[in-house]
Design an enzyme around this catalytic site. Structure first.
Site, PDB file in Angstrom:
ATOM      1  N   LYS A 299       5.562   0.468  12.574  1.00  0.00           N
ATOM      2  CA  LYS A 299       4.934   1.122  11.417  1.00  0.00           C
ATOM      3  C   LYS A 299       4.177   2.379  11.853  1.00  0.00           C
ATOM      4  CE  LYS A 299       4.510  -3.421   9.231  1.00  0.00           C
ATOM      5  NZ  LYS A 299       3.645  -4.600   9.112  1.00  0.00           N
TER       6      LYS A 299
ATOM      7  N   GLU B 106       4.626 -16.423  11.637  1.00  0.00           N
ATOM      8  CA  GLU B 106       5.988 -16.970  11.715  1.00  0.00           C
ATOM      9  C   GLU B 106       6.047 -18.038  12.812  1.00  0.00           C
ATOM     10  OE1 GLU B 106       8.761 -15.410  10.194  1.00  0.00           O
ATOM     11  OE2 GLU B 106       7.813 -13.590   9.431  1.00  0.00           O
TER      12      GLU B 106
ATOM     13  N   ILE C 245       0.863  -1.198   0.000  1.00  0.00           N
ATOM     14  CA  ILE C 245       0.000   0.000   0.000  1.00  0.00           C
ATOM     15  C   ILE C 245       0.895   1.242   0.000  1.00  0.00           C
ATOM     16  CG2 ILE C 245      -1.765   1.290   1.262  1.00  0.00           C
ATOM     17  CD1 ILE C 245      -2.544  -1.302   2.700  1.00  0.00           C
TER      18      ILE C 245
END
Ligand code: HSE
Length: 440
Positions: free
Chosen positions: A205, A190, A136
């Site tokens: 982020k 993960e 994005i």
């Protein structure tokens, strides 16, 4: 004009995607960039695999230092991750006058100020579109597309692993541990999912978005981080019954506390009204909602991870750098959207200072006066109740849950009220508190 030469550090999932997309769309990208972009060197510890992917089309080495020190390389793409060797290589590349593209949100969220300062001093670019929400183009949108706006707040689903787990918990009524195991089995989480489920990845982020939205330094150490690991299936169900969905949101917002400006920077599970578009972002998808004073709300949706979606962001940065490589450094888009001498120090607020609404689940003995005691405590704290839900106790039970949604109040106010509620003899255990954002 001769091609710009790129050195790639790490040809794992994203590196391989970058190599492949760059090859596949070579002509289209050249028409946009004005010159060729060529990955001339790749460094990876697994040289055999790197040679297989690159198929003799570039030099492969196992020592990344060879790439950052090579005089022919103009741009270094860092896809190693982490704070250790990656930081050293990025700073060395900058010192050698090379531009850097990185997807390393952890590195920039923690050491960004040092890295951007070094790049500024050297007159090179450090681009990081791939570091936030994968494919994005949210960095581009915040830094350029929305540049007319005074940005008021950002709320994003910026971690696909946790969004996938939350979707599974809601859809299938699973508890957290089972949904996590499913996510791992299906490759969405993960083997060690700590960074994702505990909210660190989202906080990295959110920290980067906060800096470029408000023109403040990168301050990961001030972010409040709460993951989804303690979220219970029962709260997802009650939230649904009240018209809300629980998402792990990264939130950053301008706030006024006693007339003084501050910035909220927080990641935590959040109730949001089901009717909002962003509440319906399911599975591993990402979405970021940005509120600007001129444009109003804008929403960005797409894949936040994966080989080619992340490569899409890496290559967009390569094209930007290629176009601007010959421009005077003063005339490029600033790293953090604001001119370096205009970065200001509006403080990031402690979590106790933020203002939001709350979902409370209070386990009580089903006795007369219990609800009155709780509402009295909230009223005394000037906390207004917005909605309430109470079920009959199950057959043979003498306890039940009271669910309350509050109007906005300061976090320290609700925490004090919760402590008083928990001290009531009729209240069992601790009160579950989840923050709620109307996002309107
Ligand atoms: N692990 C991240 C996620 C992607 O689950 O969204 C990379 O930041």
């Amino acid at each position: 004009m001769k091609s710009i030469k790129v050195g790639l550090l790490g040809i794992g999932t994203v590196g391989a995607g970058t190599f492949q997309v760059l090859q596949r769309n070579q002509e289209e990208i050249m028409r946009r960039a004005g010159r060729g972009i060529e990955i001339a060197m790749v460094a990876d510890l697994d040289v055999a695999r790197a040679k297989q992917i690159t198929n003799g089309q570039c030099t492969v080495v196992n020592d990344a230092r060879e790439v950052v020190n090579h005089p022919d390389i103009d741009i270094v793409i860092e896809l190693i991750g982490g704070y250790g060797i990656a930081k050293e290589l990025v700073l060395q590349a900058i010192a050698n006058g090379k531009h850097v593209v990185t997807a390393n949100k952890a590195l920039l969220a923690v050491h960004g100020n040092e890295i951007f300062k070094a790049a500024q001093d050297k007159g090179v670019m450090v681009a990081f579109e791939a570091a936030v929400a994968g494919g994005i183009p949210i960095i581009k949108a915040l830094r350029e597309g929305l540049t007319a706006n005074r940005i008021q707040w950002i709320a994003g689903i910026i971690n696909g692993t946790t969004n996938f787990i939350l979707s599974e918990m809601r859809d299938k009524g699973l508890d957290f541990a089972t949904a996590l195991k499913d996510a791992q089995r299906l490759g969405y989480a993960e083997a060690d999912p700590t960074f994702d489920i505990e909210g660190m990845d989202a906080a990295h982020k959110a920290t980067l978005m906060s800096a470029i939205a408000f023109g403040i330094p990168v301050q990961f150490n001030k972010a409040y981080v709460e993951g989804i690991q303690h979220l219970q299936a029962v709260d997802i169900r009650y939230a649904e019954q009240l018209g809300y969905r629980i998402k792990l949101l990264g939130i950053t917002r301008r706030a006024l506390v006693n007339g003084v400006e501050g910035i909220e920077l927080r990641v935590h599970p959040t109730l949001i009204p089901t009717k909002r578009l962003i509440a319906n972002v399911e599975g591993a998808m990402n979405a970021v909602l940005v509120q600007g004073d001129a444009v109003g709300a804008t929403l960005y949706y797409g894949k936040g991870a994966g080989s080619e979606p992340t490569a899409s962001a890496v290559i967009a940065d390569l094209v930007d750098i290629t176009r601007l490589a010959t421009a005077d450094p003063e005339h490029r888009v600033p790293h953090l959207a604001f001119q370096p001498n205009a970065i200001n120090d509006i403080p990031v607020l402690a979590i106790s200072e933020i203002t939001t609404s709350y979902y409370l689940r209070i386990q009580v003995a089903d006795l007369p006066g219990v609800l009155a005691d709780i509402t009295r405590i909230l009223a005394d704290a000037t906390i207004s109740i917005d909605a309430m839900l109470q079920k009959e106790p199950a057959e043979g039970e003498t306890q039940t849950d009271i669910i309350m949604l509050t109007h906005q109040t300061q976090e320290k106010n609700i925490m004090a009220a919760i402590a008083t509620i928990e001290a009531l003899p009729t209240v069992v255990g601790t009160v579950t508190k989840i923050r709620l954002e109307a996002l309107n």
